[in-house]
Design an enzyme around this catalytic site. Sequence first.
Site, short mmCIF file in Angstrom:
data_model
loop_
_atom_site.label_atom_id
_atom_site.label_comp_id
_atom_site.label_asym_id
_atom_site.label_seq_id
_atom_site.Cartn_x
_atom_site.Cartn_y
_atom_site.Cartn_z
N GLU A 328 -9.39 9.48 35.46
CA GLU A 328 -8.21 9.08 34.69
C GLU A 328 -7.11 8.41 35.51
OE1 GLU A 328 -8.22 12.07 30.95
OE2 GLU A 328 -7.45 12.94 32.78
C1 ACM Z 1 -11.16 15.27 33.12
O1 ACM Z 1 -11.25 15.97 32.09
N1 ACM Z 1 -10.21 14.38 33.23
C2 ACM Z 1 -12.10 15.43 34.20
#
Ligand code: ACM
Length: 683
Positions: A328
């Site tokens: 992310e």
């Molecule tokens: C995640 O849930 N961003 C690994």
Amino acid sequence: MNRTSLFYSVLLLLVIILTMGSVTFAREETEELNLMPVPKQITRGDGLFRLSDSFTIAIQGKKGGARLGKAVTRTLRRLSDRTGIFFSQDFIRPGGNVQDADFIISCNRQGKLILHEDESYQLRITPEKIELSAETDIGILRGLATFNQLLNADEKGYYFPSVEIKDAPRFPWRGLLIDVGRHFMPVEVIKRNLSGMAAVKMNVLHLHLTEDQGFRVECKTFPKLHELGSDGFYYTQEQIKDIISYAADRGIRVMPEFDMPGHATSWFVGYPELSSAPGRKYTIARKWGIKDPTMDPTREETYVFLDKFFAEMTALFPDRYIHIGGDENNGRQWNANPDIQAYMKAHNIPDNHALQRYFNQRILKILQKYNKKMVGWDEIFQPELPKDIVIQSWRGQTALIKAAQKGYQTILSNGYYIDLIQPASYLYLNDPLPKGALLTEKQKKYILGGEATMWGEFVSPETIDSRIWPRTAVIAERLWSPGSIRDVDDMYRRLPVVSLRLEELGLLHEKNYGMMLRRLANSHDITALKTLVDVLEPVKGYKRGSLREYTSYSPLTRVVDAARPDAVVARHFRELVNSYLSGNKGTKDEIVSWLNLWKNNHGKLLIVINRSPILKEVEPLSRDLSDLAGVGLQALKFRNEHKKPSEEWIQENLIKIEKAKEPRGETELMIVSAVEKLVESSK
Ligand code: ACM
């Protein structure tokens, strides 16, 4: 009688005895065990081993080491605690007197805390003796977990059923991630969860130690990391060593995660120069979600810092694997920084993916220098990385299979996100290696297993156990037991028993429910409140955060936090209704009694709600429960009297039902679908 006929008579007698034996065998075969995970191979035998105060255990030879002695002593004490039997034996060390012992334990060597270590064991219980043997002491620990689950009782006392078990795990990586970055969890929380993990044969604790909201480990080289990035909530290095040693005693590896280059705001509070917008002043993030602050992969100083950082952390954490996150990264700080853009141009780095790949490769070199293997979320799965990295798949099963096809080792977490509150059945049927996966035998070996992920947005030390347990036990079974073990009904039959056994280890998933309800009821009687909350569940998926703005200091003490995933009463009621509608009239009385209980509950609960404002938000749910129970009773009456309700009645109630499906206080009423079915069926 001549010799021949004597021979035949004895043979006949033998056949009769054997046949009788197998009749007994058949009876005991059907006596249900409550093992979770189910062993690879289990054969039931005749009779049982009765427990008495003269019961003794001995460890044959000294190859097992100190860990084994401690584990066996724990087992004996727990047996004593559960049965109230005053055993004469005290502490058990390797090299005991095997001659007189009832329970003999033997292994060839001390296991190492490494991937693919031998965890197999054989357990044989006969009315006279118990024998547990394994290649390694870790195999013995897994066998003792099974032994603990086999204890049973009848009117004559405590016993172990006769069994022969040959067991070994399906996957070598069976983990639980605990996110201590978003909400810090004190050492005792980690320890009791390690005990729970060991009880269901899990072998990796993945500590998500750094997040936008907190940096949770003492760093001596760069002390501003924990001093400024944690609000004072971090593990000292002594505490980390204590956790690692506690885990090692239970045959569990501890893998740290230092999430980078994103999810890294807390690093920048003390060291803003690491970030891609270094002029900024950073504070610890308080809200959830994906944040912009990201490490600068184009400055050499970043790698100098991280090299020193990993020098310290790789020495602190003995596990061969280290997790660098990698998930992310939204790339906003990279896009906005002209120096980074210029660097990309000068080095032919076409986009942010490639830039992150460059970063990963630099980090990989550092980890290799310290003799560690790199693990990361599936975002790090890009060409050119060596084949000894491990990809943890969170975005989908497809990524996992693709990585394995390309020869990368993988672990599955997609579908094991226990923070998303799905029922145990959903988690249970999620298989890292589903039937029909397009993988060769060699590629299948790259799928190492999986990890349940306990993300920390909505858990406190008080509630975290109820999000982890008992559901994680079914993930443990998926990862340990043969893939053919998939009977959801049988899993749900065993789960409540397993849940109470886990509670014995100090886990609070059962106990804190009552405590939280008492606090919510402001010390008034909780009977009516419990009747409601027993059929509520927190909203699923990522919905909770979308219904209200939460921060890291929001209270986690409301009804939604007391309510538990996979509400047992609600599931039971739905099953009763399904069974009734498929023709089993025997369940009707129980359905009626539940509906009557709920119908009359609102009036009682209202008295408590009026004295405890924190409950105000569930008043409409309480009213709906009563109303729908009334509707259900009417629908049953129509059915019973073979009458058809009016179209008006049906429409009016279907509208009511639709409304009752909406979450209130971020919780959902879990009996609505069953009442809907009753109404539909009365048409
Ligand atoms: C995640 O849930 N961003 C690994």
